[in-house]
Design an enzyme around this catalytic site. Sequence first.
Site, PDB file in Angstrom:
ATOM      1  N   ASP A  83     -16.056  18.543  30.141  1.00 34.60           N
ATOM      2  CA  ASP A  83     -14.905  19.251  30.710  1.00 34.60           C
ATOM      3  C   ASP A  83     -15.237  20.734  30.835  1.00 34.60           C
ATOM      4  O   ASP A  83     -15.501  21.404  29.827  1.00 34.60           O
ATOM      5  CB  ASP A  83     -13.719  19.059  29.745  1.00 34.60           C
ATOM      6  CG  ASP A  83     -12.381  19.174  30.430  1.00 34.60           C
ATOM      7  OD1 ASP A  83     -12.345  19.338  31.664  1.00 34.60           O
ATOM      8  OD2 ASP A  83     -11.359  19.073  29.717  1.00 34.60           O
ATOM      9  N   LYS A 113     -15.842  17.533  34.646  1.00 37.64           N
ATOM     10  CA  LYS A 113     -14.464  17.544  35.142  1.00 37.64           C
ATOM     11  C   LYS A 113     -14.031  18.989  35.289  1.00 37.64           C
ATOM     12  O   LYS A 113     -14.399  19.833  34.481  1.00 37.64           O
ATOM     13  CB  LYS A 113     -13.531  16.823  34.170  1.00 37.64           C
ATOM     14  CG  LYS A 113     -12.052  16.906  34.574  1.00 37.64           C
ATOM     15  CD  LYS A 113     -11.176  16.002  33.750  1.00 37.64           C
ATOM     16  CE  LYS A 113     -10.719  16.579  32.446  1.00 37.64           C
ATOM     17  NZ  LYS A 113      -9.968  17.852  32.529  1.00 37.64           N
ATOM     18  N   GLU A 182      -2.266  14.468  35.495  1.00 38.80           N
ATOM     19  CA  GLU A 182      -1.627  14.745  34.198  1.00 38.80           C
ATOM     20  C   GLU A 182      -0.179  15.185  34.401  1.00 38.80           C
ATOM     21  O   GLU A 182       0.109  16.076  35.204  1.00 38.80           O
ATOM     22  CB  GLU A 182      -2.413  15.832  33.439  1.00 38.80           C
ATOM     23  CG  GLU A 182      -1.774  16.163  32.093  1.00 38.80           C
ATOM     24  CD  GLU A 182      -2.659  16.929  31.131  1.00 38.80           C
ATOM     25  OE1 GLU A 182      -3.835  17.200  31.450  1.00 38.80           O
ATOM     26  OE2 GLU A 182      -2.162  17.252  30.033  1.00 38.80           O
TER      27      GLU A 182
END
Length: 278
Positions: A83, A113, A182
Site C-alpha cells: 500500500d 495499491k 471503501e
Amino acid sequence: MRVTTGEIREMKQRGEKIPMLTAYDYSTAKLIDEAGVPLILVGDSLGMVVLGYESTIPVTMDEMIHHTKAVVRGTKHALVIGDMPFMTYHISIDDALRNAARFIQEGGAQAVKLEGGESVAEKVRRLVECGIPVQGHIGLTPQSVHQLGGYKVVGKTPEAAVRLLNDAKALEEAGAFSIVLELVPAPLSRLITQRVAVPTIGIGAGPDCDGQVQVVSDLLGLFTDFVPKHAKQYARLCDTIKAAVADYIGEVKAGSFPTSKQSHTMDESIIAELARSS
Ligand code: KIV
C-alpha cells in the site's frame, strides 16, 4: 506458485468471490496464506493497528517496505500488494514510479495499491506500463481524511455517485487490475461492480462487490481501540491473549512455570563438583 493478477480477473469472470485480508508480519501472513487467502494487502492501516498512530498519514515508505518484506517471507501462494503511503505518489509520476518500484524490488511485493480515481489515473497508467500491477482504491480514501472531514460513507448524493462511477472507469481504463471500494453505499457498489470488468473489492461497500477485504486485526479481534461498523470479528484474540497472559503471570508468581517439561537437564555430578569447588 503465487496467484496472478490474471487469475484474480478470471475469478470475477467465473463469478467466484475474492477474499482479501491485510497482514503486516511474517507469522500472521504465513497463517493467512496457509488458510488460502489469494490476496494479501500490506495496508497502511499498519500505522493504526500495529504502530499506534492516530491515522494512516504518518506512515513512511521505510516502514511499509520493512513490513512488506516480512509478509512476503511468510507467504508462498498469495499475491502480495504493498500500500503506497500518503504523499509517495502525489508529487510526480517519477516519484510514484520510484516508490512503487521499491515495493516490488526491495519489498518483494507483486503489486501496489494507491488511493484515488481520475486524479491518479495517469500515474496508474505509467506504473502499469512499467510492469507494476496496480490496485485502485476509491470511496473513503483514509489518506484524505482531513479533506473529507472524517471517515464517512462516500457517494450518497447524485454528484458524488457519478464521480465515483467515473473514478472506477478511469482506473479500469488506466489498467488497474482491481479496485477497492471503501465505505460506499451497497447499491452504488453493485452498479460500479456491474459497469467495470475488473474486480471490485469492498470494505463497508455491501455484499455485491466481487470480493471483500478486512483488516486482519479487526477480523481476529486484536485491535480494540474501536471496531468499525463494517468489521466482523470472527475471533476475539484480545480475550484469548489477555487470558493466556494472566495465566502466565499467575504461574510465574506461584512458581508452577516452568516445569521439568520446559527445562533442560545435565549431568548433576558436574553441578555437585562445581558446588564443592567454588
Ligand atoms: O490500509 C488498509 O488496510 C486498506 C484496506 C482497508 C483496503 O487500505
